[in-house]
Scaffold this active site. Structure first.
Site: not given
Ligand code: 5GP
Length: 131
Positions: A29, A92
């Site tokens: 997102i 992820h």
């Molecule tokens: P990280 O753990 O990799 O720092 O963050 C998680 C990733 O997931 C980030 O890039 C953030 O933009 C994305 N993200 C977090 N919440 C959501 C969501 O509800 N929907 C989507 N599509 N992406 C998300």
């Protein structure tokens, strides 16, 4: 359930790029570039290296297919595969189509796109995935 499990289950909306019975891919997102996709296991597991060997193998094979679809939909030099971040406690893989290494700089400002564009990007990747 954590937020990504809810997304994979369809309880929270997302822009779907690919799926099978075990894994789910959807647009980040807050994308670094158009086509920035997250690939997750449906199973709730936080740390990727807690996954069993055979499960990681299938995860990578699925990610490879998604990366191929991304590259077809968004021609690029390579699709980067990145595992990092502590924000969401659900494994992820970030798949990021890159023209240069600058495209994978997580400190840079994220793109803000209208809903219709997110949908069009996801549809393009999905079409290439199921082809
Ligand atoms: P990280 O753990 O990799 O720092 O963050 C998680 C990733 O997931 C980030 O890039 C953030 O933009 C994305 N993200 C977090 N919440 C959501 C969501 O509800 N929907 C989507 N599509 N992406 C998300």
């Amino acid at each position: 359930m954590d937020i990504f499990s809810k997304i994979a289950a369809g309880e929270i909306p997302s822009y779907k790029c690919a799926e099978n019975e075990e894994f789910y891919a959807f647009l980040d997102i807050n994308p670094l570039v158009k086509g920035h996709t997250l690939v997750i296991p449906r199973r709730e597991v936080d740390y990727i290296f807690d996954m069993e060997d055979d499960e990681i193998g299938r995860y990578q094979q699925f990610a490879k297919k998604v990366a191929k679809a991304i590259k077809e939909a968004f021609p690029c030099v390579k699709v980067a595969e990145v595992v990092l971040g502590l924000e969401v406690p659900h494994a992820h893989i970030h798949l990021i189509p890159m023209q240069s290494e600058a495209d994978v700089d997580f400190k840079r400002e994220k793109l803000s796109l209208p809903k219709e564009e997110f949908q069009a990007i996801a549809d393009k990747i999905y079409a290439a995935f199921v082809k």
